[in-house]
Scaffold this motif. Structure first.
Motif, PDB file in Angstrom:
ATOM      1  N   LEU A   1     103.180  26.175  23.971  1.00  0.00           N
ATOM      2  CA  LEU A   1     101.912  26.902  24.107  1.00  0.00           C
ATOM      3  C   LEU A   1     100.900  26.114  24.919  1.00  0.00           C
ATOM      4  O   LEU A   1     100.202  26.656  25.774  1.00  0.00           O
ATOM      5  CB  LEU A   1     101.348  27.226  22.726  1.00  0.00           C
ATOM      6  CG  LEU A   1     102.099  28.292  21.921  1.00  0.00           C
ATOM      7  CD1 LEU A   1     101.539  28.377  20.510  1.00  0.00           C
ATOM      8  CD2 LEU A   1     102.008  29.645  22.615  1.00  0.00           C
ATOM      9  N   VAL A   2     100.786  24.826  24.634  1.00  0.00           N
ATOM     10  CA  VAL A   2      99.836  23.983  25.354  1.00  0.00           C
ATOM     11  C   VAL A   2     100.430  22.592  25.508  1.00  0.00           C
ATOM     12  O   VAL A   2     101.083  22.083  24.592  1.00  0.00           O
ATOM     13  CB  VAL A   2      98.473  23.924  24.622  1.00  0.00           C
ATOM     14  CG1 VAL A   2      98.604  23.314  23.237  1.00  0.00           C
ATOM     15  CG2 VAL A   2      97.436  23.170  25.440  1.00  0.00           C
TER      16      VAL A   2
ATOM     17  N   PHE B   1      89.881  22.427  13.979  1.00  0.00           N
ATOM     18  CA  PHE B   1      90.880  22.278  12.933  1.00  0.00           C
ATOM     19  C   PHE B   1      91.011  20.798  12.594  1.00  0.00           C
ATOM     20  O   PHE B   1      90.678  19.933  13.409  1.00  0.00           O
ATOM     21  CB  PHE B   1      92.248  22.791  13.409  1.00  0.00           C
ATOM     22  CG  PHE B   1      92.288  24.240  13.767  1.00  0.00           C
ATOM     23  CD1 PHE B   1      92.766  25.180  12.869  1.00  0.00           C
ATOM     24  CD2 PHE B   1      91.859  24.676  15.018  1.00  0.00           C
ATOM     25  CE1 PHE B   1      92.824  26.532  13.204  1.00  0.00           C
ATOM     26  CE2 PHE B   1      91.920  26.018  15.365  1.00  0.00           C
ATOM     27  CZ  PHE B   1      92.399  26.944  14.455  1.00  0.00           C
ATOM     28  N   ARG B   2      91.552  20.517  11.412  1.00  0.00           N
ATOM     29  CA  ARG B   2      91.817  19.124  11.017  1.00  0.00           C
ATOM     30  C   ARG B   2      93.223  19.011  10.436  1.00  0.00           C
ATOM     31  O   ARG B   2      93.689  19.900   9.719  1.00  0.00           O
ATOM     32  CB  ARG B   2      90.786  18.645   9.998  1.00  0.00           C
ATOM     33  CG  ARG B   2      89.395  18.481  10.587  1.00  0.00           C
ATOM     34  CD  ARG B   2      88.477  17.680   9.681  1.00  0.00           C
ATOM     35  NE  ARG B   2      87.151  17.561  10.250  1.00  0.00           N
ATOM     36  CZ  ARG B   2      86.797  16.623  11.131  1.00  0.00           C
ATOM     37  NH1 ARG B   2      87.679  15.722  11.524  1.00  0.00           N
ATOM     38  NH2 ARG B   2      85.566  16.563  11.599  1.00  0.00           N
ATOM     39  N   LYS B   3      93.877  17.924  10.783  1.00  0.00           N
ATOM     40  CA  LYS B   3      95.171  17.564  10.231  1.00  0.00           C
ATOM     41  C   LYS B   3      95.104  16.090   9.861  1.00  0.00           C
ATOM     42  O   LYS B   3      95.219  15.220  10.721  1.00  0.00           O
ATOM     43  CB  LYS B   3      96.277  17.815  11.254  1.00  0.00           C
ATOM     44  CG  LYS B   3      97.667  17.403  10.776  1.00  0.00           C
ATOM     45  CD  LYS B   3      98.147  18.261   9.610  1.00  0.00           C
ATOM     46  CE  LYS B   3      99.592  17.946   9.268  1.00  0.00           C
ATOM     47  NZ  LYS B   3     100.066  18.748   8.100  1.00  0.00           N
TER      48      LYS B   3
ATOM     49  N   VAL C   1      89.346  23.807  19.974  1.00  0.00           N
ATOM     50  CA  VAL C   1      89.704  24.810  20.977  1.00  0.00           C
ATOM     51  C   VAL C   1      88.380  25.388  21.461  1.00  0.00           C
ATOM     52  O   VAL C   1      87.701  26.117  20.726  1.00  0.00           O
ATOM     53  CB  VAL C   1      90.603  25.904  20.370  1.00  0.00           C
ATOM     54  CG1 VAL C   1      91.006  26.908  21.442  1.00  0.00           C
ATOM     55  CG2 VAL C   1      91.840  25.292  19.714  1.00  0.00           C
ATOM     56  N   SER C   2      87.977  25.052  22.685  1.00  0.00           N
ATOM     57  CA  SER C   2      86.611  25.313  23.152  1.00  0.00           C
ATOM     58  C   SER C   2      86.580  26.167  24.405  1.00  0.00           C
ATOM     59  O   SER C   2      87.336  25.926  25.357  1.00  0.00           O
ATOM     60  CB  SER C   2      85.890  23.994  23.464  1.00  0.00           C
ATOM     61  OG  SER C   2      85.985  23.083  22.398  1.00  0.00           O
TER      62      SER C   2
ATOM     63  N   LEU D   1      98.023  30.258  20.005  1.00  0.00           N
ATOM     64  CA  LEU D   1      97.747  28.866  19.647  1.00  0.00           C
ATOM     65  C   LEU D   1      96.992  28.785  18.326  1.00  0.00           C
ATOM     66  O   LEU D   1      97.277  27.916  17.485  1.00  0.00           O
ATOM     67  CB  LEU D   1      96.941  28.185  20.753  1.00  0.00           C
ATOM     68  CG  LEU D   1      96.504  26.744  20.464  1.00  0.00           C
ATOM     69  CD1 LEU D   1      97.715  25.829  20.292  1.00  0.00           C
ATOM     70  CD2 LEU D   1      95.585  26.226  21.567  1.00  0.00           C
ATOM     71  N   MET D   2      96.044  29.670  18.118  1.00  0.00           N
ATOM     72  CA  MET D   2      95.275  29.671  16.871  1.00  0.00           C
ATOM     73  C   MET D   2      96.195  29.880  15.669  1.00  0.00           C
ATOM     74  O   MET D   2      96.064  29.202  14.642  1.00  0.00           O
ATOM     75  CB  MET D   2      94.211  30.762  16.917  1.00  0.00           C
ATOM     76  CG  MET D   2      93.139  30.560  17.980  1.00  0.00           C
ATOM     77  SD  MET D   2      92.000  29.230  17.568  1.00  0.00           S
ATOM     78  CE  MET D   2      91.092  30.007  16.242  1.00  0.00           C
ATOM     79  N   HIS D   3      97.146  30.791  15.784  1.00  0.00           N
ATOM     80  CA  HIS D   3      98.090  31.024  14.687  1.00  0.00           C
ATOM     81  C   HIS D   3      98.950  29.783  14.440  1.00  0.00           C
ATOM     82  O   HIS D   3      99.228  29.426  13.293  1.00  0.00           O
ATOM     83  CB  HIS D   3      98.969  32.235  14.993  1.00  0.00           C
ATOM     84  CG  HIS D   3      98.271  33.548  14.866  1.00  0.00           C
ATOM     85  ND1 HIS D   3      97.708  33.976  13.679  1.00  0.00           N
ATOM     86  CD2 HIS D   3      98.035  34.536  15.770  1.00  0.00           C
ATOM     87  CE1 HIS D   3      97.166  35.174  13.851  1.00  0.00           C
ATOM     88  NE2 HIS D   3      97.342  35.530  15.118  1.00  0.00           N
ATOM     89  N   ARG D   4      99.368  29.123  15.509  1.00  0.00           N
ATOM     90  CA  ARG D   4     100.171  27.914  15.360  1.00  0.00           C
ATOM     91  C   ARG D   4      99.368  26.823  14.652  1.00  0.00           C
ATOM     92  O   ARG D   4      99.878  26.147  13.757  1.00  0.00           O
ATOM     93  CB  ARG D   4     100.624  27.425  16.748  1.00  0.00           C
ATOM     94  CG  ARG D   4     101.423  26.134  16.761  1.00  0.00           C
ATOM     95  CD  ARG D   4     102.847  26.303  16.272  1.00  0.00           C
ATOM     96  NE  ARG D   4     103.589  27.244  17.084  1.00  0.00           N
ATOM     97  CZ  ARG D   4     104.236  26.937  18.219  1.00  0.00           C
ATOM     98  NH1 ARG D   4     104.224  25.683  18.660  1.00  0.00           N
ATOM     99  NH2 ARG D   4     104.897  27.846  18.888  1.00  0.00           N
TER     100      ARG D   4
END
Length: 217
Positions: A202-203, A141-143, A150-151, A39-42
């Motif tokens: 993934l989620v 992250f920001r978009k 992600v906690s 997920l982090m890579h995505r």
């Protein structure tokens, strides 16, 4: 004591009359520890500033409650402070979530403000009591105007220093996609829905009805 009573009355008046211009649009989900790196890579590929590492956080969050006359719902305030660095305390009020099938996200009124480190003592003097507390550690992250966190949630272990607590609440990470925006910007929800689709399979981010589950977020 007069100033404490006045502050309590002013706060209740503001909340009861909806003097809150901002709404939080929210989608939530979870992912197992074993899959979080994928997920982090995505997210690094989808979000802004892909050339830099995501912002990290390590915070203590405390939820305080105040019983209100003529109401079955207590007033809840959350106070968050960063562990291991010098930063202002943050206090947040979150209204009751609105789950509307016509909207792609959960929506709730929201108010945030920075505070001094005496805020918990002040709330206690106002009559607030501790509901629960935990440590949240993870990545942000920001978009555009969207924020994705992600906690990992960590228990407060009695007898240990807060920054030494290390017992996770579960073997998964909480994933939240949120936007705080002025009332009336209904297009926010559609932007979030489109982004959430890019994180599948993934989620699965969804609007969670905590009233139905019988617990608070």
């Amino acid at each position: 004591m007069a100033s404490v009573s006045s502050a309590r009355e002013s706060l209740s008046h503001a909340l009861n009359n909806r003097f809150l211009p901002n709404l939080e649009y929210l989608l939530q989900g979870s992912i197992l520890d074993s899959a979080v790196e994928h997920l982090m890579h995505r997210l690094k590929g989808l979000c802004d500033n892909v050339d830099t590492s995501p912002e990290t956080f390590h915070d203590l969050e405390v939820c305080m409650s105040l019983r209100q006359p003529n109401s079955n719902q207590p007033l809840l305030l959350r106070v968050r402070r960063a562990l291991g660095r010098d930063a202002p305390f943050q206090m947040r009020y979150l209204g009751q979530p609105e789950v509307d099938q016509r909207r792609p996200t959960l929506v709730r009124s929201c108010m945030d403000c920075a505070c001094t480190n005496g805020i918990l003592e002040f709330l206690t003097e106002m009559g607030f009591r501790l509901e629960f507390e935990y440590i949240a550690k993870g990545y942000m992250f920001r978009k555009g105007r969207m924020k994705i966190t992600v906690s990992k949630l960590i228990k407060i272990i009695p007898g240990k220093q807060q920054d030494m607590a290390n017992e996770p609440i579960s073997q998964s990470y909480i994933v939240e996609l949120s936007v705080v925006a002025p009332t009336g910007q209904e297009n926010v929800g559609e932007e979030m829905r489109v982004f959430a689709e890019q994180l599948k399979p993934l989620v699965q981010l969804d609007k969670i009805d905590y009233k139905r589950l019988g617990s608070m977020p």
